[in-house]
Scaffold this motif. Structure first.
Motif, PDB file in Angstrom:
ATOM      1  N   ALA A 228       0.658  -1.197  -0.033  1.00 28.79           N
ATOM      2  CA  ALA A 228       0.051   0.050   0.093  1.00 28.79           C
ATOM      3  C   ALA A 228       0.813   1.118  -0.047  1.00 28.79           C
ATOM      4  N   ALA A 229       1.953   1.082   0.803  1.00 30.47           N
ATOM      5  CA  ALA A 229       2.864   2.342   0.925  1.00 30.47           C
ATOM      6  C   ALA A 229       3.200   2.753  -0.471  1.00 30.47           C
ATOM      7  N   ARG A 230       3.892   1.525  -0.999  1.00 30.94           N
ATOM      8  CA  ARG A 230       4.585   1.611  -2.334  1.00 30.94           C
ATOM      9  C   ARG A 230       3.621   2.319  -3.655  1.00 30.94           C
ATOM     10  N   GLY A 231       2.421   1.543  -3.377  1.00 33.04           N
ATOM     11  CA  GLY A 231       1.550   2.226  -4.546  1.00 33.04           C
ATOM     12  C   GLY A 231       0.941   3.687  -4.080  1.00 33.04           C
ATOM     13  N   ILE A 232       0.782   3.996  -3.066  1.00 32.57           N
ATOM     14  CA  ILE A 232       0.369   5.276  -2.749  1.00 32.57           C
ATOM     15  C   ILE A 232       1.636   6.224  -3.166  1.00 32.57           C
ATOM     16  N   ALA A 233       2.736   6.030  -2.668  1.00 29.69           N
ATOM     17  CA  ALA A 233       3.858   7.046  -3.035  1.00 29.69           C
ATOM     18  C   ALA A 233       3.943   7.023  -4.713  1.00 29.69           C
ATOM     19  N   ALA A 234       3.802   5.860  -5.293  1.00 30.06           N
ATOM     20  CA  ALA A 234       3.875   5.860  -6.630  1.00 30.06           C
ATOM     21  C   ALA A 234       2.851   6.646  -7.312  1.00 30.06           C
ATOM     22  N   LEU A 235       1.673   6.777  -6.553  1.00 28.14           N
ATOM     23  CA  LEU A 235       0.726   7.541  -7.280  1.00 28.14           C
ATOM     24  C   LEU A 235       0.923   8.982  -7.240  1.00 28.14           C
ATOM     25  N   ARG A 236       1.433   9.479  -5.907  1.00 24.75           N
ATOM     26  CA  ARG A 236       1.837  10.890  -5.517  1.00 24.75           C
ATOM     27  C   ARG A 236       3.064  11.218  -6.709  1.00 24.75           C
ATOM     28  N   ALA A 237       3.820  10.353  -6.814  1.00 25.99           N
ATOM     29  CA  ALA A 237       5.051  10.752  -7.837  1.00 25.99           C
ATOM     30  C   ALA A 237       4.433  10.919  -9.187  1.00 25.99           C
ATOM     31  N   ALA A 238       3.450  10.298  -9.461  1.00 24.24           N
ATOM     32  CA  ALA A 238       2.718  10.343 -10.895  1.00 24.24           C
ATOM     33  C   ALA A 238       1.969  11.620 -10.872  1.00 24.24           C
ATOM     34  N   GLY A 239       2.190  12.285  -9.707  1.00 20.82           N
ATOM     35  CA  GLY A 239       1.140  13.720  -9.842  1.00 20.82           C
ATOM     36  C   GLY A 239      -0.038  13.836  -9.623  1.00 20.82           C
ATOM     37  N   VAL A 240      -0.556  12.575  -8.878  1.00 21.13           N
ATOM     38  CA  VAL A 240      -2.012  12.758  -8.241  1.00 21.13           C
ATOM     39  C   VAL A 240      -2.030  13.474  -7.489  1.00 21.13           C
ATOM     40  N   GLU A 241      -2.990  14.478  -7.386  1.00 16.58           N
ATOM     41  CA  GLU A 241      -3.011  15.863  -6.538  1.00 16.58           C
ATOM     42  C   GLU A 241      -3.350  15.635  -5.035  1.00 16.58           C
ATOM     43  N   GLU A 242      -4.708  14.804  -5.086  1.00 13.15           N
ATOM     44  CA  GLU A 242      -5.052  14.490  -3.562  1.00 13.15           C
ATOM     45  C   GLU A 242      -5.335  12.894  -3.353  1.00 13.15           C
ATOM     46  N   ILE A 243      -5.015  12.412  -2.432  1.00 11.92           N
ATOM     47  CA  ILE A 243      -4.887  10.931  -2.001  1.00 11.92           C
ATOM     48  C   ILE A 243      -5.624  11.027  -0.588  1.00 11.92           C
ATOM     49  N   VAL A 244      -6.768  10.674  -0.611  1.00 10.54           N
ATOM     50  CA  VAL A 244      -7.312  10.371   0.910  1.00 10.54           C
ATOM     51  C   VAL A 244      -7.897   8.952   1.309  1.00 10.54           C
ATOM     52  N   MET A 245      -8.136   8.986   2.825  1.00 11.15           N
ATOM     53  CA  MET A 245      -8.437   7.699   3.170  1.00 11.15           C
ATOM     54  C   MET A 245      -9.808   7.713   3.888  1.00 11.15           C
ATOM     55  N   MET A 246     -10.973   6.757   3.466  1.00  9.66           N
ATOM     56  CA  MET A 246     -12.099   6.872   3.991  1.00  9.66           C
ATOM     57  C   MET A 246     -12.736   5.663   4.659  1.00  9.66           C
TER      58      MET A 246
END
Ligand code: ADP
Ligand code: MG
Length: 630
Positions: A454-472
């Motif tokens: 999960a940490a890896r995937g989220i970091a990769a999304l951030r690095a790809a320029g996804v602006e907002e990532i939240v947890m619900m």
């Protein structure tokens, strides 16, 4: 090029014959002079093998569906070329046309075959535990609740939950994951996966028709109905524009005749314009890219329900993740147990296990495993009802019973502030209360841990320029912050204690700023999955409702692949833009050349078919972009 939802591309044999015929004529023109008869034979072969199947399709299309197909343009253009003494150019046209058709056909076949191969993996029979011992029965005859024995090395016939035995299971067929997964009582096992070493007993949870493989096949077939906007554009363009090209070429022919050109010269010019203006490249460029991408995603365990979802994912600016079962593993653990007011711990566990036995929630698996480990047999509970994001209720021999979080306690008007639970409540773990009527009987704490990926995937999304990532999450804030902290979420990015409707509201809030993807697994995520621009469900481990509501299924539980799928979607969008730009540009240049600059027919043919091949190959590059673990 014709569209891809029905099978009428010339097959490999026709293409090979066409190319062979053409080769003979080319050898004669540019190499050794051959006898005239041989050359004509070669050209004849190219025309028959390349033109007849395409012409047949075009005629069927015209009379069957009243649609002018691009195949028809190609056949007419080749015929026109032959009639003005440019038979070789016509043959080149037909050969290249059938090559690009075959390539397109192969690209689309791959995604489908990847799933069909799974069907073949399903065993035909199962070993059922019957009253008279173990019997071998047809898989179709197995019903929910049956107990099946899995011998080492055997494939799992239908989806089930282990009740006995410990062992490793190879799930690569379903998830693409090569590492074997350890499984024990309470764990789910999926159809078509392989039991490597244990002797296992499982209880069937889904009959054949609803099992994992059946679900995946349904996903892929449903997919064909959901076309991407760019696919619809290219189809629409193809259909309209084909008529225009045909009418335009005839007009050019008539005008030139009127201007006093010879029949031969006018026909030559009209054929050149026809070839130059044919929209093959525009029509094929989009499906070639999308099908290649869908196929390479499917091989990596990411199933898209069609090109629309793929195109949408490329535009997503915000990702929302569910916590339990999505960012955390399905392997939660019971870490504490407390009995209140006269009940014993075993009684609490037995009753709780009895209620949870009917639930798909990850908490249920944890409780059941714990009961097995302590040797406690579940109490029989019926009339079970799930309260999404709150808990679960049912009726046992004595009366109504329930389990769940603080909301559930309040719903049942029990005494939530019971002092006996202060110890359990202080921590950062999920607290599951057990009650009978309005009486609180006890509680357990359940701890879940973030997925390694999960940490890896989220970091990769951030690095790809996804602006907002939240947890619900529907879980407590303390738990949400612990998991969120471990995964690099800021406090403001964690939303806890949510009901299904709250998740929908939060998705709407995000949607005000741009495209939103929601990633979830549970029944309580279904509404948010449906509301998001792209709903992404955990595949094999997720609930059926979540899969239904979503547009994308992650068969692998590796979040790194989600980031890769996102990257693939963006690359696809880029390639489609390149292709359309190039295809339309080339067409404009060729048409201008054909109308005003005496462009020779061979150049029009090479420009047109070369362009078509280029866009197909550019699209097929996506096939070589497999989704693997990063
Ligand atoms: P998430 O949104 O993180 O996936 P859920 O909404 O599925 O979490 O669950 C939220 C909370 O609801 C859980 O933490 C638990 O307290 C309660 N809950 C849901 N289902 C059950 C169940 N089957 N048994 C006990 N508690 C449950
Ligand atoms: Mg969940």
């Amino acid at each position: 090029m014709s569209d891809h939802d029905h099978d009428h591309n010339p097959d490999v044999l026709w293409t090979a014959l066409t190319v062979a015929g053409l080769a003979v004529a080319l050898v004669d023109r540019f190499g050794v002079a051959l006898p005239q008869g041989v050359v004509w034979g070669g050209l004849g072969l190219a025309y028959l093998a390349g033109g007849v199947p395409a012409g047949w399709v075009a005629v069927k299309e015209l009379f069957g569906r009243g649609r002018l197909d691009i195949d028809l343009l190609m056949v007419i253009a080749a015929g026109a070329a032959a009639s003005v003494g440019a038979a070789l150019e016509g043959a080149v046209l037909l050969a290249l046309f059938s090559i690009s058709g075959t390539l397109e056909h192969r690209a689309m076949g791959r995604a489908r075959r990847a799933v069909e191969a799974l069907m073949a993996l399903r065993p035909d029979t199962a070993l059922r535990v019957g009253p008279g011992g173990i019997e071998e029965v047809a898989v179709g005859a197995v019903v929910v609740g049956d107990r099946l024995v899995l011998r080492p090395g055997a494939r799992v016939p239908v989806d089930g939950r282990l009740v006995e035995g410990l062992g490793e299971v190879d799930e690569s067929t379903i998830t693409g994951e090569a590492e074997p997964v350890k499984k024990g009582p309470g764990d789910l096992v999926h159809e078509a996966t392989v039991n490597l070493n244990g002797v296992l007993t499982m209880e069937v949870v889904r009959a054949l028709a609803d099992s994992t493989v059946a679900r995946m096949i349904r996903l892929v077939t449903e997919a064909q109905g959901m076309k991407a906007p760019s696919e619809r554009f290219s189809e629409w363009f193809g259909a309209r524009y084909t008529v225009l090209v045909l009418v335009g070429s005839v007009a050019v022919f008539l005008v030139l005749l009127g201007l006093g050109w010879t029949l031969q010269a006018a026909l030559y010019r009209a054929a050149t314009v026809l070839v130059a203006a044919s929209p093959c490249a525009v029509v094929i460029s989009v499906p070639a890219a999308i099908l290649s991408a869908l196929s390479s995603a499917a091989r990596g365990g990411v199933l898209f329900k069609g090109g629309a979802a793929l195109e949408m994912l490329a535009e997503v600016r915000a990702f929302a993740f569910d916590k339990t079962g999505t960012l955390t593993t399905g392997q939660a653990e019971v870490t504490g147990l407390k009995a209140l007011d006269g009940a014993t711990e075993d009684e609490v566990l037995a009753l709780l296990a009895g209620i949870e036995a009917q639930s798909e929630h990850h908490i249920a698996g944890a409780v059941l495993r714990h009961a097995v480990a302590r040797g406690v047999a579940p109490v029989v509970v019926g009339e079970v009802q799930a309260w999404p994001s709150e808990g679960i209720s049912g009726v046992d021999a004595v009366g109504p019973v329930w389990a769940g979080n603080a909301r559930m306690v309040a719903r049942m008007s029990a005494d939530g502030a019971h002092h006996g639970l202060a110890g359990l409540r202080g921590g950062t773990q999920t607290v599951v209360h057990l009650g009978r009527g309005t009486r609180l009987m006890g509680a357990v704490t359940v701890a879940d841990a973030p997925r390694a990926s999960a940490a890896r995937g989220i970091a990769a999304l951030r690095a790809a320029g996804v602006e907002e990532i939240v947890m619900m999450t529907g879980d407590r804030r303390e738990v949400a912050l612990r998991i969120g902290g471990a995964l690099g979420f800021k406090t403001a990015e964690v939303f806890a204690g949510l009901l299904p409707a709250d998740k929908v509201q939060l998705v709407d809030d995000l949607a005000a700023k741009g495209r939103v993807a929601f990633v979830g697994d549970g029944v309580n995520d279904a509404a948010a999955l449906a509301r998001a621009d792209v709903g992404i469900a955990m595949g094999a481990a997720g609930s059926e409702v979540a899969l239904q509501a979503a547009e994308v299924a992650l068969l692998s539980e590796d979040m790194g692949r989600l980031a890769l799928a996102h990257r693939l979607a963006r690359r696809t969008a880029r390639i489609i833009k390149q292709n359309l730009f190039f295809a339309i540009g080339a067409m404009v240049v060729l048409v201008i050349g054909g109308l005003f600059f005496e462009l020779p027919l061979p150049l029009a043919v090479i420009g047109h078919e070369g362009g078509t091949l280029l866009v197909v190959l550019n699209g097929l590059r996506l096939l070589r972009d497999p989704i693997r673990v990063i």
